[in-house]
Design an enzyme around this catalytic site. Sequence first.
Site, short mmCIF file in Angstrom:
data_model
loop_
_atom_site.label_atom_id
_atom_site.label_comp_id
_atom_site.label_asym_id
_atom_site.label_seq_id
_atom_site.Cartn_x
_atom_site.Cartn_y
_atom_site.Cartn_z
N ARG A 1 -10.20 0.64 15.90
CA ARG A 1 -10.00 1.53 14.82
C ARG A 1 -11.03 1.17 13.89
O ARG A 1 -11.81 1.92 13.21
CB ARG A 1 -8.69 1.70 14.27
N LYS B 1 0.77 -1.18 0.02
CA LYS B 1 0.05 -0.05 -0.01
C LYS B 1 0.66 1.30 0.03
O LYS B 1 2.16 1.07 0.09
CB LYS B 1 -1.06 -0.21 1.26
N TYR C 1 17.40 29.36 7.55
CA TYR C 1 16.24 30.07 8.16
C TYR C 1 16.32 30.10 9.75
O TYR C 1 16.50 29.36 10.52
CB TYR C 1 14.95 29.69 7.68
N MET D 1 13.10 24.03 1.90
CA MET D 1 12.20 23.37 0.82
C MET D 1 12.91 22.45 -0.10
O MET D 1 12.47 21.26 -0.35
CB MET D 1 11.26 24.34 0.07
#
Length: 360
Positions: A131, A35, A255, A303
């Site tokens: 669940r 999956k 940053y 990024m």
Amino acid sequence: MPRPIRARIRLDAVRHNYRQAKALAPDARALAVVKANAYGHGAVAVARALADEADGFAVAYLEEGLELRESSIRAPILLLDGVFSPDEMRILDRAGLTPVIHSRLQLEWLLGARPERPLDCWLKMDSGMHRMGFAPGDFAAAYAQLAECRHVRSVVLMSHFARADEPDHDYTAQQMRVFAEATAALCAPRSLSNSAAVLAWPRAHGDWTRPGIMLYGASPFEGAHGSTASLRPAMTLESALISVRDLDPGEPVGYGGRFVCERPTRVGVAAVGYADGYPRHAPDGTPVAVRGRITRIVGRVSMDLVTLDLTGIEDAAIGAPVELWGGQISANAVAEASGTIAYQLFTNINRRVPLIYEDD
């Protein structure tokens, strides 16, 4: 020249890890869980690599199963989430896919279907995960309805563990007891084991196992566990240096200036960032390898870029190879440093990162 980032996928490692899962549970058949695009490794390529030996495959939902069928995968394919509407029952029937039935509504859809051929299905119990699945007290009645249905050919009884990745916790044993008591009078194959249970809970192996993360060479456990030592990492996420500079003590990097040089520091920039799937929240000190030597991330992940400490790696020039995880830096180590799990690292790899397949 293309951007240097890529993920190399060793298909022979995937086959090796599948064989390890089979060796650990020699009396069980094993569904290879592919999956989420085989946990970021490429579902079609992985399924084809296992096609000659896998007992079957497991995906999350219909479209993932259809992708495998359209790629000539003929082995059984289980839909772990089942179907989301009665219309999907017709498509599932034509494709020869096997649904998990985990709710009363799904059971009604299956019983009301008019398939072209008898259907196989798996019936899921909520043994403690809370669940999805039938409550233990309702499970036998649901099974009886399937067993009596003329267009149901076979049923496998299943559940899912909540804490199998904690080998010292007794909750898995508790779930096993709940499942055993609720199914004691039912005559059908059973499936409980995910990767963690394959590796650490041999009493749970049953008739079918469902190895997932272990196929890709990562451990489902937070700490060390001896049973994972034989697994081989299938993915190497790698890039290269595209900038190198020398900074003085007191100079910030990246940053927000999160990292400040405490000494003369050689800083490199590698072409990989959070838009590629590398975790933005990876802290200073997260391990990385440059030219085969282990060093660390310094500064916030951007990024498209990440900054690395090259101090002491004098031959680390522009173009030098960088391994983010793989054979030298384990995905589990990066995940632990970043407060996440290897599952998320792998599945976050996106289409900006080419997958390069290798096979011995």
